[in-house]
Enzyme design. Structure first.
Site, PDB file in Angstrom:
ATOM      1  N   MET A 188       0.846  -1.196   0.000  1.00  0.00           N
ATOM      2  CA  MET A 188       0.000   0.000   0.000  1.00  0.00           C
ATOM      3  C   MET A 188       0.884   1.250   0.000  1.00  0.00           C
ATOM      4  O   MET A 188       0.726   2.141  -0.816  1.00  0.00           O
ATOM      5  CB  MET A 188      -0.871   0.021   1.274  1.00  0.00           C
ATOM      6  CG  MET A 188      -1.804  -1.149   1.409  1.00  0.00           C
ATOM      7  SD  MET A 188      -2.761  -1.070   2.943  1.00  0.00           S
ATOM      8  CE  MET A 188      -1.840  -2.177   3.971  1.00  0.00           C
ATOM      9  N   GLY A 244      21.303  -1.274  32.764  1.00  0.00           N
ATOM     10  CA  GLY A 244      22.119  -1.249  31.535  1.00  0.00           C
ATOM     11  C   GLY A 244      21.957  -2.499  30.690  1.00  0.00           C
ATOM     12  O   GLY A 244      22.048  -2.437  29.459  1.00  0.00           O
ATOM     13  N   GLU A 304       3.649   4.180  -0.112  1.00  0.00           N
ATOM     14  CA  GLU A 304       4.599   4.691  -1.107  1.00  0.00           C
ATOM     15  C   GLU A 304       5.484   5.739  -0.439  1.00  0.00           C
ATOM     16  O   GLU A 304       5.118   6.254   0.625  1.00  0.00           O
ATOM     17  CB  GLU A 304       3.825   5.348  -2.259  1.00  0.00           C
ATOM     18  CG  GLU A 304       2.901   4.364  -2.930  1.00  0.00           C
ATOM     19  CD  GLU A 304       2.222   4.917  -4.162  1.00  0.00           C
ATOM     20  OE1 GLU A 304       2.363   6.125  -4.444  1.00  0.00           O
ATOM     21  OE2 GLU A 304       1.553   4.110  -4.833  1.00  0.00           O
ATOM     22  N   GLU A 341      -6.624  -6.872  10.569  1.00  0.00           N
ATOM     23  CA  GLU A 341      -5.183  -6.607  10.668  1.00  0.00           C
ATOM     24  C   GLU A 341      -4.865  -5.934  12.008  1.00  0.00           C
ATOM     25  O   GLU A 341      -3.871  -6.245  12.664  1.00  0.00           O
ATOM     26  CB  GLU A 341      -4.755  -5.711   9.496  1.00  0.00           C
ATOM     27  CG  GLU A 341      -3.277  -5.394   9.501  1.00  0.00           C
ATOM     28  CD  GLU A 341      -2.809  -4.638   8.250  1.00  0.00           C
ATOM     29  OE1 GLU A 341      -3.592  -4.525   7.281  1.00  0.00           O
ATOM     30  OE2 GLU A 341      -1.667  -4.168   8.263  1.00  0.00           O
TER      31      GLU A 341
HETATM   32  C1  LIG Z   1       8.519  -2.106   9.684  1.00  0.00           C
HETATM   33  C2  LIG Z   1       7.416  -1.600   8.827  1.00  0.00           C
HETATM   34  C3  LIG Z   1       6.624  -2.505   8.124  1.00  0.00           C
HETATM   35  C4  LIG Z   1       5.618  -2.035   7.277  1.00  0.00           C
HETATM   36  N1  LIG Z   1       4.908  -2.927   6.502  1.00  0.00           N
HETATM   37  C5  LIG Z   1       4.089  -2.449   5.542  1.00  0.00           C
HETATM   38  C6  LIG Z   1       3.505  -3.341   4.582  1.00  0.00           C
HETATM   39  O1  LIG Z   1       3.699  -4.568   4.619  1.00  0.00           O
HETATM   40  N2  LIG Z   1       2.729  -2.807   3.608  1.00  0.00           N
HETATM   41  C7  LIG Z   1       2.479  -1.473   3.516  1.00  0.00           C
HETATM   42  O2  LIG Z   1       1.774  -1.059   2.604  1.00  0.00           O
HETATM   43  N3  LIG Z   1       3.006  -0.601   4.414  1.00  0.00           N
HETATM   44  C8  LIG Z   1       3.812  -1.054   5.416  1.00  0.00           C
HETATM   45  N4  LIG Z   1       4.391  -0.183   6.307  1.00  0.00           N
HETATM   46  C9  LIG Z   1       4.107   1.238   6.182  1.00  0.00           C
HETATM   47  C10 LIG Z   1       3.245   1.810   7.271  1.00  0.00           C
HETATM   48  O3  LIG Z   1       1.936   1.310   7.184  1.00  0.00           O
HETATM   49  C11 LIG Z   1       3.322   3.345   7.165  1.00  0.00           C
HETATM   50  O4  LIG Z   1       4.631   3.724   7.563  1.00  0.00           O
HETATM   51  C12 LIG Z   1       2.285   4.045   8.009  1.00  0.00           C
HETATM   52  O5  LIG Z   1       1.000   3.840   7.481  1.00  0.00           O
HETATM   53  C13 LIG Z   1       2.543   5.548   8.127  1.00  0.00           C
HETATM   54  O6  LIG Z   1       2.744   6.129   6.877  1.00  0.00           O
HETATM   55  P1  LIG Z   1       4.020   7.081   6.655  1.00  0.00           P
HETATM   56  O7  LIG Z   1       5.214   6.339   7.092  1.00  0.00           O
HETATM   57  O8  LIG Z   1       3.967   7.586   5.258  1.00  0.00           O
HETATM   58  O9  LIG Z   1       3.800   8.272   7.662  1.00  0.00           O
HETATM   59  P2  LIG Z   1       2.943   9.605   7.402  1.00  0.00           P
HETATM   60  O10 LIG Z   1       1.610   9.241   6.871  1.00  0.00           O
HETATM   61  O11 LIG Z   1       3.773  10.563   6.622  1.00  0.00           O
HETATM   62  O12 LIG Z   1       2.788  10.146   8.880  1.00  0.00           O
HETATM   63  C14 LIG Z   1       3.780  10.945   9.556  1.00  0.00           C
HETATM   64  C15 LIG Z   1       3.166  11.391  10.891  1.00  0.00           C
HETATM   65  O13 LIG Z   1       2.019  12.217  10.614  1.00  0.00           O
HETATM   66  C16 LIG Z   1       0.916  11.701  11.312  1.00  0.00           C
HETATM   67  N5  LIG Z   1      -0.311  11.947  10.544  1.00  0.00           N
HETATM   68  C17 LIG Z   1      -0.546  11.686   9.241  1.00  0.00           C
HETATM   69  N6  LIG Z   1      -1.805  12.007   8.920  1.00  0.00           N
HETATM   70  C18 LIG Z   1      -2.388  12.471  10.051  1.00  0.00           C
HETATM   71  C19 LIG Z   1      -3.682  12.964  10.380  1.00  0.00           C
HETATM   72  N7  LIG Z   1      -4.661  13.006   9.479  1.00  0.00           N
HETATM   73  N8  LIG Z   1      -3.907  13.361  11.652  1.00  0.00           N
HETATM   74  C20 LIG Z   1      -2.948  13.300  12.586  1.00  0.00           C
HETATM   75  N9  LIG Z   1      -1.709  12.856  12.336  1.00  0.00           N
HETATM   76  C21 LIG Z   1      -1.424  12.443  11.090  1.00  0.00           C
HETATM   77  C22 LIG Z   1       1.163  10.219  11.465  1.00  0.00           C
HETATM   78  O14 LIG Z   1       0.389   9.656  12.493  1.00  0.00           O
HETATM   79  C23 LIG Z   1       2.659  10.219  11.741  1.00  0.00           C
HETATM   80  O15 LIG Z   1       2.869  10.468  13.093  1.00  0.00           O
HETATM   81  C24 LIG Z   1       5.360  -0.639   7.192  1.00  0.00           C
HETATM   82  C25 LIG Z   1       6.125   0.259   7.938  1.00  0.00           C
HETATM   83  C26 LIG Z   1       7.145  -0.196   8.729  1.00  0.00           C
HETATM   84  C27 LIG Z   1       7.981   0.804   9.464  1.00  0.00           C
END
Ligand SMILES: Cc1cc2nc3c(=O)[nH]c(=O)nc-3n(C[C@H](O)[C@H](O)[C@H](O)COP(=O)(O)OP(=O)(O)OC[C@H]3O[C@@H](n4cnc5c(N)ncnc54)[C@H](O)[C@@H]3O)c2cc1C
Length: 379
Positions: free
Chosen positions: A126, A342, A128, A244
């Site tokens: 999902m 520690g 990007e 999920e």
């Molecule tokens: C180890 C790991 C495994 C993962 N596995 C998968 C996977 O298998 N498939 C997949 O598709 N993705 C995966 N992800 C991605 C994960 O789902 C995303 O990182 C997550 O959804 C957050 O998106 P972002 O990193 O773009 O953060 P952003 O969306 O950029 O968010 C940055 C900050 O802004 C906050 N924020 C954003 N919008 C709002 C709002 N409307 N109101 C308040 N706060 C907000 C967020 O809460 C966060 O604190 C994985 C991530 C990690 C680290």
């Protein structure tokens, strides 16, 4: 103690066999897998032979037709043992259900038995680089061209990304639209134009392969659209996300319980000022507070599991559960590290790994801020 009522003798027997399997087949190798950045494929195929993958899939599609409690046992045991490299939860109870619930008969017959045997490993893509929480902003697109779609774009942070053979890809079939223009596709990593990027170097979950994926003019046969029409992707995602989030919560509570047990053993053994650390009032109070919190979490998650089994777990409750249990998990890990002193900061101690592994639980499967947004929308 409040007894768990959802797990009968059969399930506890199953739990014992799962636990033994992990003790023999995973725990001794996990440190090496952390260095490799992924677990071995052999583990997947062994698990497939034993029916530990896609257990809830119907027998006609290679599963064992078990109810979700069996999957819950597997997820809990992985988490309890700190085997965070094993990405079966996503494979068995996220990827396979998308195909079971929305796939055509041909898609189910082709993919589900291979996922259940471990011959194929699944992932879901999902996120990007420019779109995580805001999935409507996905830029990857799949444009119809005769009897196929042409997929272009990139994904990041994809669990099982290096090992994956089959990936559910979220793409825009109508880039002008947001949710309405979003569709899901079953894409094989061997297809021309599909490239796996680097295995990402994470703070925790070191043995879990998490990758970037790139698509350049990948030709997807039209039969690989998930669902009967284009534009159903968002609806499908919304339907599947509560399960999920329940899964994340189950692992959060199991990990917190294990950390509490390790910490109790440690503070009883470790001495300072001539007595066990467990004898200090601060330690006893911290342990007591955590015990109460974890007990509340256990009751909450089990009740949600029960609702899920009855197909009654709603989006808002699942969001509350995910946010609250993972916040609690991180709080418990932090307290437990503190009580280890520690040594709690040393990688060789399970609590250090569990602390590092826990942090992402508040970020993926929808960040905890997004969970609160979902809850706040309900009133
Ligand atoms: C180890 C790991 C495994 C993962 N596995 C998968 C996977 O298998 N498939 C997949 O598709 N993705 C995966 N992800 C991605 C994960 O789902 C995303 O990182 C997550 O959804 C957050 O998106 P972002 O990193 O773009 O953060 P952003 O969306 O950029 O968010 C940055 C900050 O802004 C906050 N924020 C954003 N919008 C709002 C709002 N409307 N109101 C308040 N706060 C907000 C967020 O809460 C966060 O604190 C994985 C991530 C990690 C680290």
């Amino acid at each position: 103690m409040i007894p768990r009522t959802l797990f009968d003798a059969d399930l506890e027997g199953f739990r014992d066999s799962v636990r033994k399997f992990f003790e023999q087949e995973a725990a001794p190798y996990h440190e090496q897998w952390e260095k490799d950045g992924q677990v071995s494929r052999e583990l997947w195929t062994k698990a497939g032979e034993l029916g530990f993958l896609c257990a809830t899939m119907p027998e006609e599609y290679g599963g064992v037709g078990a109810d979700f409690r069996y999957s819950a046992v597997i997820h809990e045991e992985i988490s309890r043992a700190g085997l965070s490299g094993i990405g079966w939860g996503l494979h068995s109870d996220i990827v396979a259900p998308y195909i079971l619930h929305y796939g055509s008969e041909a898609q189910k017959q082709h993919y589900l038995p291979k996922l259940a045997s471990g011959e194929m490993i699944g992932a879901i893509a999902m996120t990007e680089p420019g779109a995580g929480s805001d999935l409507q902003g996905v830029k990857t697109n799949a444009i119809k061209n005769g009897d196929h779609y042409v997929l272009n774009g990139s994904k990041t942070f994809i669990t099982n990304g290096q090992l994956a053979d089959v990936v559910i890809v979220v793409a825009k079939t109508d880039p002008k639209e947001g949710a309405k223009g979003t569709s899901l596709f079953i894409v094989e990593s061997a297809w021309a134009g599909f490239e796996k990027g680097q295995n990402l170097n994470k703070v925790g979950m070191k043995a879990q392969d998490t990758s970037e994926l790139f698509f350049q003019d990948v030709k997807i046969p039209e039969t690989h659209l998930l669902g009967s029409n284009e534009g159903q992707g968002f609806f499908q995602l919304m339907q599947e996300l509560p399960a999920e989030r329940l899964q994340v919560a189950l692992t959060a509570v199991a990990a917190a319980e294990a950390a509490w047990e390790w910490t109790l053993a440690y503070v009883k053994d470790r001495k300072a000022f001539g007595k066990p650390v467990a004898a200090f009032q601060n330690t006893r109070f911290k342990m007591a507070e955590m015990k109460a919190d974890i007990t509340a979490a256990r009751v909450f998650v089990d009740r949600c599991l029960e609702l899920h089994l009855e197909k009654k777990l709603d989006v808002t409750t699942a969001a509350m559960l995910k946010q609250w249990t993972t916040d609690l998990q991180c709080k418990v890990m932090d307290e437990c590290v503190q009580l280890h002193g520690g040594y709690g900061y040393m990688w060789e101690y399970p609590i250090a790994r569990a602390w590092a592994d826990s942090r992402v639980q508040r970020i993926y499967a929808g960040t905890n801020e997004i969970m609160k947004e979902i809850v706040a929308r309900s009133f």
